[in-house]
Design a protein around this motif. Structure first.
Motif, PDB file in Angstrom:
ATOM      1  N   LYS A   1      -4.226  -9.834 -11.166  1.00 59.73           N
ATOM      2  CA  LYS A   1      -3.588 -10.412 -12.391  1.00 59.73           C
ATOM      3  C   LYS A   1      -1.948 -10.846 -11.002  1.00 59.73           C
ATOM      4  N   LEU A   2      -1.867 -11.019 -10.114  1.00 63.68           N
ATOM      5  CA  LEU A   2      -0.680 -12.152  -9.112  1.00 63.68           C
ATOM      6  C   LEU A   2      -1.095 -12.052  -7.864  1.00 63.68           C
ATOM      7  N   ALA A   3      -0.891 -12.586  -7.077  1.00 62.89           N
ATOM      8  CA  ALA A   3      -1.163 -13.197  -5.882  1.00 62.89           C
ATOM      9  C   ALA A   3       0.445 -13.066  -4.970  1.00 62.89           C
ATOM     10  N   ILE A   4       0.358 -13.840  -3.985  1.00 63.81           N
ATOM     11  CA  ILE A   4       1.015 -14.142  -3.212  1.00 63.81           C
ATOM     12  C   ILE A   4       0.492 -15.324  -2.314  1.00 63.81           C
ATOM     13  N   ILE A   5       1.448 -16.680  -1.526  1.00 62.85           N
ATOM     14  CA  ILE A   5       0.498 -17.827  -1.068  1.00 62.85           C
ATOM     15  C   ILE A   5       1.343 -17.705   0.457  1.00 62.85           C
ATOM     16  N   GLY A   6       1.404 -17.172   1.742  1.00 67.16           N
ATOM     17  CA  GLY A   6       2.028 -16.462   2.854  1.00 67.16           C
ATOM     18  C   GLY A   6       1.869 -17.610   3.784  1.00 67.16           C
ATOM     19  N   PRO A   7       2.294 -17.582   5.074  1.00 70.13           N
ATOM     20  CA  PRO A   7       2.028 -18.793   5.634  1.00 70.13           C
ATOM     21  C   PRO A   7       0.555 -18.837   6.342  1.00 70.13           C
ATOM     22  N   ASP A   8      -0.064 -19.238   6.880  1.00 69.47           N
ATOM     23  CA  ASP A   8      -1.832 -19.435   6.650  1.00 69.47           C
ATOM     24  C   ASP A   8      -2.412 -20.436   7.246  1.00 69.47           C
ATOM     25  N   GLY A   9      -2.668 -20.847   7.213  1.00 72.83           N
ATOM     26  CA  GLY A   9      -4.006 -22.300   7.287  1.00 72.83           C
ATOM     27  C   GLY A   9      -3.408 -23.358   6.561  1.00 72.83           C
TER      28      GLY A   9
ATOM     29  N   MET B   1      -7.481 -18.619  12.275  1.00 64.02           N
ATOM     30  CA  MET B   1      -6.510 -18.925  10.755  1.00 64.02           C
ATOM     31  C   MET B   1      -6.692 -20.430  10.143  1.00 64.02           C
ATOM     32  N   GLY B   2      -7.499 -21.054  10.748  1.00 60.50           N
ATOM     33  CA  GLY B   2      -7.409 -22.402  10.443  1.00 60.50           C
ATOM     34  C   GLY B   2      -9.021 -23.050   9.440  1.00 60.50           C
ATOM     35  N   GLU B   3      -9.404 -21.368   9.214  1.00 67.58           N
ATOM     36  CA  GLU B   3     -10.729 -21.987   8.858  1.00 67.58           C
ATOM     37  C   GLU B   3     -10.559 -21.073   7.440  1.00 67.58           C
ATOM     38  N   SER B   4      -9.375 -20.948   6.773  1.00 67.61           N
ATOM     39  CA  SER B   4      -9.076 -19.744   5.619  1.00 67.61           C
ATOM     40  C   SER B   4      -9.329 -20.675   4.867  1.00 67.61           C
TER      41      SER B   4
ATOM     42  N   HIS C   1       0.898  -0.927   0.040  1.00 67.11           N
ATOM     43  CA  HIS C   1       0.324   0.185   0.446  1.00 67.11           C
ATOM     44  C   HIS C   1       0.842   1.221  -0.141  1.00 67.11           C
ATOM     45  N   LEU C   2       1.915   1.117   0.477  1.00 68.00           N
ATOM     46  CA  LEU C   2       2.936   1.793   1.106  1.00 68.00           C
ATOM     47  C   LEU C   2       3.620   2.684  -0.313  1.00 68.00           C
ATOM     48  N   LEU C   3       3.497   1.558  -0.811  1.00 65.42           N
ATOM     49  CA  LEU C   3       4.332   1.440  -2.775  1.00 65.42           C
ATOM     50  C   LEU C   3       3.350   1.747  -3.717  1.00 65.42           C
ATOM     51  N   GLY C   4       2.359   2.266  -3.178  1.00 66.94           N
ATOM     52  CA  GLY C   4       1.109   2.732  -4.254  1.00 66.94           C
ATOM     53  C   GLY C   4       0.544   1.804  -5.000  1.00 66.94           C
ATOM     54  N   GLY C   5       0.432   0.880  -4.338  1.00 65.26           N
ATOM     55  CA  GLY C   5      -0.055  -0.687  -4.839  1.00 65.26           C
ATOM     56  C   GLY C   5      -1.069  -0.810  -4.185  1.00 65.26           C
ATOM     57  N   GLU C   6      -1.842  -2.145  -4.962  1.00 70.29           N
ATOM     58  CA  GLU C   6      -3.504  -2.105  -3.902  1.00 70.29           C
ATOM     59  C   GLU C   6      -3.746  -3.209  -4.058  1.00 70.29           C
ATOM     60  N   PRO C   7      -3.886  -3.582  -2.676  1.00 73.39           N
ATOM     61  CA  PRO C   7      -3.467  -4.790  -2.312  1.00 73.39           C
ATOM     62  C   PRO C   7      -4.293  -5.271  -1.818  1.00 73.39           C
ATOM     63  N   VAL C   8      -4.913  -6.421  -1.688  1.00 76.23           N
ATOM     64  CA  VAL C   8      -6.131  -7.084  -1.411  1.00 76.23           C
ATOM     65  C   VAL C   8      -6.318  -8.704  -0.845  1.00 76.23           C
ATOM     66  N   ILE C   9      -5.814  -8.046   0.793  1.00 74.95           N
ATOM     67  CA  ILE C   9      -5.561  -9.372   1.672  1.00 74.95           C
ATOM     68  C   ILE C   9      -6.588 -10.442   1.965  1.00 74.95           C
ATOM     69  N   MET C  10      -6.756 -11.796   1.961  1.00 73.06           N
ATOM     70  CA  MET C  10      -7.616 -12.450   1.411  1.00 73.06           C
ATOM     71  C   MET C  10      -6.749 -13.427   2.946  1.00 73.06           C
ATOM     72  N   ALA C  11      -7.658 -13.085   4.008  1.00 74.72           N
ATOM     73  CA  ALA C  11      -7.841 -13.412   5.496  1.00 74.72           C
ATOM     74  C   ALA C  11      -8.358 -13.754   6.530  1.00 74.72           C
ATOM     75  N   THR C  12      -8.607 -14.734   7.312  1.00 74.64           N
ATOM     76  CA  THR C  12      -9.159 -15.124   7.928  1.00 74.64           C
ATOM     77  C   THR C  12      -9.479 -14.281   9.486  1.00 74.64           C
ATOM     78  N   VAL C  13     -10.416 -13.864  10.122  1.00 76.22           N
ATOM     79  CA  VAL C  13      -9.914 -13.164  11.660  1.00 76.22           C
ATOM     80  C   VAL C  13     -11.200 -13.579  12.712  1.00 76.22           C
TER      81      VAL C  13
END
Length: 313
Positions: free
Chosen positions: A136-144, A121-124, A58-70
């Motif tokens: 057009k781009l994604a990252i899969i980081g540590p999650d459930g 997180m176990g419901e992700s 976001h600080l870089l000017g991108g458009e992050p779409v966070i996908m997470a369970t909280v």
């Protein structure tokens, strides 16, 4: 262009014990350990890999779409994201769970005792990104675990290129499962310890793993990083930090730089140097999301660190 960031959103509760653990843990009594530490200094930070990556992008000017369970306690974090102007349409609230929490106690030697509660997180694996237009781009980081495997399959099926970044979740997977994830990914990002663990679990060396993707990135802390691409290794130097205060979230800042450079179509030398610079900016402040920069300051810092210019964006 929206960038999907799959992973954890968490609260980090950080406490400081004004002494040394070694003075209070008896080596001959560790089989019946029962200790209590008075921690007069405490702070609560906004964190989680997806939250930290999203903040930097976001600080870089991108458009992050966070996908997470909280969980039910997500309110303050939601307010923060709203204030920052960051999207929340892929964040799912599980009302009978807590948001993931990390409890860290540091002593005067910077030793840590950490407890992590995964909570929602176990419901992700229930999260979806179908409604996100222009992805057009994604990252899969540590999650459930189930969530990570599900998102690998879904992003591959949708034809959306992604970085596979297993991080501290790597022990959850078998060697064959890790190989399947690498084969589905376009990029892989690891630190040096995770790279060694990946080699051990899969039975494949870094060169072999790099040959399965467009690029494989290995960060090495104060020794810089390496980008393995096209059968060669590109060495990325460290950007000197103004101060070394807290490494929490440095890897996440680095990954935001990778995502931004890939999105912009920059060469790997420039992309890696931007990522390195973001890590050095982050380490000079405490917490994963308290540092700030803008395009002008970033350009100046890049010029100082690498005697080169960042491309325009």
């Amino acid at each position: 262009m929206p960038t999907l960031i799959c992973g954890s959103v968490a609260y980090d509760t950080i406490m400081v014990f004004p002494d040394r653990f070694k003075h209070h843990i008896l080596p001959d009594k560790v089989h019946m350990l029962s200790v209590s530490f008075l921690v007069p200094e405490m702070r609560r930070e906004y964190g989680g890999c997806a939250g930290n990556i999203g903040y930097n992008l976001h600080l870089l000017g991108g458009e992050p779409v966070i996908m997470a369970t909280v969980g039910q306690d997500f309110g303050p974090y939601a307010d923060r994201l709203k204030t920052l102007g960051m999207r929340q349409d892929c964040i799912r609230v599980i009302e009978d769970q807590y948001t993931p929490q990390c409890f860290i106690t540091n002593d005067l030697d910077d030793n840590q005792i950490t407890a992590f509660h995964p909570g929602a997180m176990g419901e992700s694996h229930h999260n979806r990104f179908d409604h996100v237009a222009g992805l057009k781009l994604a990252i899969i980081g540590p999650d459930g675990r189930d969530g990570m495997l599900t998102h690998v399959r879904e992003l591959k099926a949708a034809g959306i290129p992604f970085i596979f970044d297993p991080g501290q979740a790597m022990p959850l997977f078998s060697g064959p499962e890790l190989l399947d994830c690498v084969a589905a990914a376009d990029y892989v990002a690891l630190n040096d310890y995770e790279a060694a663990l990946m080699e051990e679990k899969t039975g494949k060396g870094i060169a072999d793993l790099a040959g399965m993707v467009k690029a494989l990135i290995v960060t090495r802390g104060g020794e810089g990083s390496s980008i393995y691409v096209g059968g060669k290794e590109i060495t990325i130097p460290v950007a000197k930090a103004a101060a070394v205060l807290d490494p929490t979230g440095c890897g996440d800042a680095y990954r935001a730089g990778l995502l931004f450079g890939i999105d912009q179509g920059w060469d790997w030398e420039t992309t890696g140097r931007l990522a390195s610079l973001l890590g050095s900016i982050k380490i000079a402040s405490r917490g994963g999301q308290n540092h700030k920069f803008d395009q002008a300051s970033l350009r100046a810092d890049f010029r100082t660190a690498f005697n080169a210019e960042l491309p325009a964006w």
